[in-house]
Design a protein around this motif. Structure first.
Motif, PDB file in Angstrom:
ATOM      1  N   SER A  37     -14.678  39.031  12.334  1.00  0.00           N
ATOM      2  CA  SER A  37     -13.468  38.526  13.001  1.00  0.00           C
ATOM      3  C   SER A  37     -12.999  37.219  12.344  1.00  0.00           C
ATOM      4  O   SER A  37     -11.802  36.913  12.345  1.00  0.00           O
ATOM      5  CB  SER A  37     -13.704  38.314  14.496  1.00  0.00           C
ATOM      6  N   SER A  40     -11.024  38.256   9.385  1.00  0.00           N
ATOM      7  CA  SER A  40      -9.737  38.799   9.862  1.00  0.00           C
ATOM      8  C   SER A  40      -8.779  37.667  10.193  1.00  0.00           C
ATOM      9  O   SER A  40      -7.567  37.772   9.962  1.00  0.00           O
ATOM     10  CB  SER A  40      -9.947  39.662  11.112  1.00  0.00           C
ATOM     11  N   ARG A  44      -5.058  37.161   8.647  1.00  0.00           N
ATOM     12  CA  ARG A  44      -3.821  37.002   9.434  1.00  0.00           C
ATOM     13  C   ARG A  44      -3.085  35.724   9.046  1.00  0.00           C
ATOM     14  O   ARG A  44      -1.871  35.680   9.030  1.00  0.00           O
ATOM     15  CB  ARG A  44      -4.136  37.022  10.930  1.00  0.00           C
TER      16      ARG A  44
ATOM     17  N   MET B  68      -6.162  46.166   6.894  1.00  0.00           N
ATOM     18  CA  MET B  68      -7.287  46.020   7.814  1.00  0.00           C
ATOM     19  C   MET B  68      -8.232  47.231   7.712  1.00  0.00           C
ATOM     20  O   MET B  68      -9.452  47.074   7.810  1.00  0.00           O
ATOM     21  CB  MET B  68      -6.779  45.854   9.260  1.00  0.00           C
ATOM     22  N   GLU B  72     -12.147  47.120   6.786  1.00  0.00           N
ATOM     23  CA  GLU B  72     -13.203  47.716   7.618  1.00  0.00           C
ATOM     24  C   GLU B  72     -14.129  48.578   6.778  1.00  0.00           C
ATOM     25  O   GLU B  72     -15.345  48.558   6.934  1.00  0.00           O
ATOM     26  CB  GLU B  72     -12.578  48.556   8.741  1.00  0.00           C
TER      27      GLU B  72
END
Lengths: 219, 81
Positions: A37, A40, A44, B68, B72
């Motif tokens: 996360s 991520s 972003r 994304m 993953e």
């Protein structure tokens, strides 16, 4: 000089980190420890800027998407090489620029694309279109029209100019950061930036010159 | 007085406010007396301003989703090692 291989090594030592850079480093450290996360969150934060940069360099949506993915995948794979002595953004931009230039090289197999091309310093720095603009020229156009004009103008620049201009004037990197990202000297960045700004100014004069004025020279 | 070529060579630093006081005074004197260079200076300043004002590119949803998904897969492959 941009080389064939992607530069992933640590950036040169920088001065003390800002609060923003410390927060980024915290995210990078968490990502290294397996917290997906955190990575991520970095994606972003920067995907929009990286995608725009890739679009500006490649002028091709598919290539830009490839560059975006390759840059973040490589960054994730080589996170241990990021030592935190420069901003994460300058590190990933460096990877993305190299990926984008490789895309251009593949398209132009007969001609290499390098950020270190020799440039003339003479006539091209002399502006050709000399006409005053409206005080707020952009208000004459809708957002979409304006975007189209700006994209068309930047598309007409050589890669060495559009890359420097995008990093320096659109993304807001300092001259020193731009030099670090592109592996150029500060004078080389300044020289390319001046030429990029003047060439864009010339191109935009066609659209933004004051109504009723033709391009004219006062001298 | 500076020549136009000398003025242009300093234009970027002038617009970025990176010139020292002495050179800045010479550049300001030049544009006060040279209409061509005044126009070039003003329109270059507006060029930078109009690009700075470009809205930040919001990434298309499909591009974000594919990025994304690729991440993953990468993370899964790394954890499987």
């Amino acid at each position: 000089m941009a080389t064939e291989s992607v530069t992933l090594g640590p950036a040169p030592a920088a001065t003390e980190l800002s609060e923003e850079a410390k927060a980024e480093l915290e995210l990078v450290n968490r990502a290294r420890e397996g917290d997906s996360s955190a990575f991520s969150a970095l994606i972003r934060q920067y995907e929009g800027k990286i995608f725009r940069l890739a679009m500006n360099i490649t002028q091709n949506r598919e290539d830009a998407e490839d560059v975006l993915q390759e840059a973040f995948l490589k960054a994730y794979e080589h996170l241990d090489q990021f030592q935190g002595n420069s901003k994460f953004y300058t590190w990933i931009v460096r990877i993305a620029v190299n990926q984008a230039l490789m895309k251009l090289r593949k398209r132009k197999t007969d001609r290499s694309v390098s950020l270190d091309e020799q440039i003339d310093t003479g006539e091209d720095t002399v502006a050709r279109e000399i006409a005053a603009w409206d005080p707020d020229p952009e208000v004459q156009y809708s957002q979409d029209e304006l975007q189209g004009i700006l994209n068309e103008a930047i598309d007409g620049l050589a890669p060495i100019y559009k890359t420097v201009f995008t990093l320096r004037d659109v993304d807001g990197l300092s001259t020193e950061e731009t030099a670090e990202v592109l592996d150029l000297t500060v004078p080389a960045v300044k020289s390319r930036l001046l030429r990029a700004r003047l060439q864009l100014r010339d191109k935009l004069t066609r659209f933004f010159k004051r109504k009723g004025d033709d391009a004219f020279a006062y001298m | 007085m500076l020549t136009c070529k000398e003025f242009l060579a300093e234009l970027s630093d002038f617009l970025d406010e990176k010139t020292d006081i002495e050179i800045r005074a010479k550049l300001e004197k030049h544009i006060a007396e040279c209409p061509n260079c005044w126009v070039i200076c003003d329109t270059t300043k507006k060029t930078i301003s109009v690009y700075k004002g470009m809205k930040t590119c919001s990434i298309p949803d499909d591009v974000h989703s594919r990025l994304m998904a690729a991440m993953e897969r990468k993370i899964a492959a790394k954890s499987a090692k």
